[in-house]
Design a protein around this motif. Structure first.
Motif, short mmCIF file in Angstrom:
data_model
loop_
_atom_site.label_atom_id
_atom_site.label_comp_id
_atom_site.label_asym_id
_atom_site.label_seq_id
_atom_site.Cartn_x
_atom_site.Cartn_y
_atom_site.Cartn_z
N GLU A 176 0.80 -1.22 0.00
CA GLU A 176 0.00 0.00 0.00
C GLU A 176 0.84 1.27 0.00
OE1 GLU A 176 -3.58 -0.05 2.45
OE2 GLU A 176 -3.34 -2.23 2.62
N CYS A 177 1.87 1.24 -0.83
CA CYS A 177 2.60 2.46 -1.13
C CYS A 177 1.66 3.34 -1.95
CB CYS A 177 3.86 2.11 -1.92
SG CYS A 177 4.89 3.53 -2.34
N ASN A 178 1.69 4.66 -1.76
CA ASN A 178 0.71 5.52 -2.41
C ASN A 178 0.97 5.72 -3.90
OD1 ASN A 178 1.30 7.17 0.52
ND2 ASN A 178 -0.77 6.43 0.09
N GLU A 179 2.23 5.99 -4.24
CA GLU A 179 2.51 6.46 -5.60
C GLU A 179 3.78 5.84 -6.17
OE1 GLU A 179 2.76 10.38 -4.25
OE2 GLU A 179 0.63 10.42 -3.76
N SER A 180 3.93 5.95 -7.47
CA SER A 180 5.01 5.27 -8.16
C SER A 180 5.49 6.10 -9.35
CB SER A 180 4.46 3.91 -8.63
OG SER A 180 5.46 3.16 -9.25
N GLN A 181 6.79 6.03 -9.60
CA GLN A 181 7.41 6.81 -10.68
C GLN A 181 8.54 5.97 -11.25
OE1 GLN A 181 8.94 10.55 -9.20
NE2 GLN A 181 10.11 11.00 -11.05
N GLY A 182 8.64 5.90 -12.56
CA GLY A 182 9.75 5.13 -13.13
C GLY A 182 9.51 4.78 -14.59
N TYR A 183 10.51 4.12 -15.17
CA TYR A 183 10.47 3.77 -16.58
C TYR A 183 9.30 2.85 -16.92
CZ TYR A 183 15.33 5.52 -16.58
OH TYR A 183 16.46 6.28 -16.45
N LEU A 184 8.77 2.13 -15.95
CA LEU A 184 7.61 1.27 -16.20
C LEU A 184 6.48 2.09 -16.83
CD1 LEU A 184 6.08 -1.44 -15.90
CD2 LEU A 184 5.43 -0.72 -13.60
N TYR A 185 6.34 3.33 -16.41
CA TYR A 185 5.27 4.20 -16.94
C TYR A 185 5.80 5.08 -18.05
CZ TYR A 185 4.00 2.64 -12.34
OH TYR A 185 3.80 1.84 -11.24
N ALA A 186 6.89 5.77 -17.77
CA ALA A 186 7.46 6.68 -18.76
C ALA A 186 8.83 7.17 -18.33
CB ALA A 186 6.54 7.88 -18.97
N LYS A 187 9.68 7.41 -19.32
CA LYS A 187 10.95 8.08 -19.06
C LYS A 187 10.67 9.58 -18.97
CE LYS A 187 14.13 4.76 -20.44
NZ LYS A 187 15.06 4.13 -21.36
N PRO A 188 11.61 10.34 -18.42
CA PRO A 188 11.43 11.80 -18.44
C PRO A 188 11.35 12.29 -19.89
CG PRO A 188 13.20 11.16 -16.93
CD PRO A 188 12.83 9.94 -17.71
N MET A 189 10.41 13.23 -20.15
CA MET A 189 10.14 13.67 -21.52
C MET A 189 10.10 15.20 -21.59
SD MET A 189 6.90 11.11 -22.16
CE MET A 189 6.36 11.22 -20.44
N VAL A 190 10.38 15.74 -22.77
CA VAL A 190 10.20 17.18 -22.94
C VAL A 190 8.70 17.49 -22.88
CG1 VAL A 190 12.33 17.55 -24.24
CG2 VAL A 190 10.20 17.06 -25.46
N ALA A 191 8.38 18.77 -22.64
CA ALA A 191 7.00 19.16 -22.36
C ALA A 191 6.00 18.66 -23.40
CB ALA A 191 6.91 20.68 -22.21
N SER A 192 6.34 18.81 -24.69
CA SER A 192 5.37 18.43 -25.73
C SER A 192 5.13 16.91 -25.72
CB SER A 192 5.87 18.88 -27.10
OG SER A 192 7.13 18.31 -27.37
N GLU A 193 6.20 16.14 -25.48
CA GLU A 193 6.05 14.68 -25.39
C GLU A 193 5.20 14.30 -24.19
OE1 GLU A 193 10.10 12.59 -27.04
OE2 GLU A 193 10.27 13.73 -25.18
#
Ligand code: C2E
Ligand code: MG
Ligand code: MG
Ligand code: MG
Length: 290
Positions: free
Chosen positions: A250-267
């Protein structure tokens, strides 16, 4: 594996490029030119709520596209920018850019906040809170939509002034996250005084999952966060197995390549649109387009 290659590259860079004084000097000279040539830009990585799949925020990360060296890692150039003070103007610029972008994303895509990394050198400045508050005022972003990421060592270094600064910002609605949590050295009692909103579990623990020790540490941070009423986000999530584990504890949130790499604003904007349309078809961890 690719993961290991990524890790090695990181270590290779920071040792190779910053150990020798001449390399460091030339990097410093290059960096001054880079700012004039506008080679430094911002990328954004989404942060996902694990129960709903909603994008609750984005983290802003600095990039340097050098004409000869290619993409220089922030792990290499930020220490140089800290030494020569350039981080002050760079940091303010990325904060301003991020606030301007976040205004649109909060309105159009329901993104909750933009998280901006704060260097020790920025945070130490006497007028740090004034700089942040004037950027927020000038860009018109709701203060609740800005989150500052600081590490444990940054705040523990000068605890008294840190408490004062973080409380001043917190009183204006600005959110505070402790980055790389678990790798540093912080006192739990101070976490409360700092008016922190979020803990970011360091990606080294996530990388090591599944592993008994890493599991115990992640679990302990999540439990502690819950009892202190702090949101907990895992960074560096790359696999569905890691995501599953985080959901189970029950960790609240997640961030990482599984969802997306860092992208420029338009991407990012295109990604946000795809994400919300695919989310309706069920499933949380959606494989990225190539
Ligand atoms: P951080 O703030 O802890 O950022 C997380 C790092 O993990 C980022 O590296 C991000 O690109 C990377 N990452 C995200 N997802 C994954 C994943 O699934 N797997 C792996 N292996 N890595 C992932 P990045 O962009 O190279 O930044 C490195 C560090 O440089 C940041 O660590 C932060 O400490 C610093 N940094 C970056 N941008 C800024 C900035 O604008 N200001 C300051 N002061 N520091 C910055
Ligand atoms: Mg960060
Ligand atoms: Mg981190
Ligand atoms: Mg870091």
């Amino acid at each position: 594996s690719a993961k290991e290659a990524g890790r090695n590259r990181y270590q290779f860079h920071s040792e190779d490029m910053t150990s020798s004084a001449t390399d460091r000097l030339s990097l410093e000279r290059e960096l001054r030119g880079a700012i004039e040539r506008e080679e430094i830009f911002t990328v954004y990585q989404p942060q996902i709520e694990l129960t709903t799949g909603q994008v609750i925020g984005v983290e802003a990360l600095m990039r340097w596209q050098h004409p000869r060296l290619g993409l220089v890692s922030p792990a290499d150039f930020i220490p140089v920018a800290e030494d020569n003070g350039l981080i002050l103007s760079l940091g303010e610029r990325i904060m301003r850019d991020s606030c301007l972008q976040a205004r649109r994303w909060c309105d159009d895509h329901g993104v909750g906040s933009v998280a901006v990394n704060v260097s020790a050198v920025q945070f130490r400045q006497k007028n740090f809170t004034d700089v942040v508050l004037s950027v927020v005022a000038e860009t018109g972003l709701r203060p609740e939509c800005l989150e500052l990421e600081v590490t444990e060592s940054v705040v523990m270094r000068g605890v008294e002034s840190a408490v004062h600064k973080l409380r001043t910002l917190g009183a204006q609605g600005i959110k505070i996250a402790i980055d790389d949590f678990g790798t540093g050295y912080s006192s739990l009692s101070y976490l409360r005084q700092f008016s922190v909103n979020r803990l970011k579990i360091d990606k080294s623990f996530i990388h090591d999952l599944p592993d008994k020790d890493a599991e115990a540490i992640v679990c302990a941070i999540v439990t502690m966060g819950r009892s202190l009423s702090l949101r907990v986000i895992a960074e560096g999530v790359e696999t569905e197995a890691q995501e599953k584990f985080l959901q189970n504890v029950e960790c609240n949130e997640s961030q990482g390549y599984l969802y997306a790499k860092p992208m420029v604003a338009s991407e990012l904007e295109a990604w946000l649109t795809r994400w919300s349309s695919r989310k309706q078809n069920g499933g949380l961890s959606i494989v990225q387009d190539g």
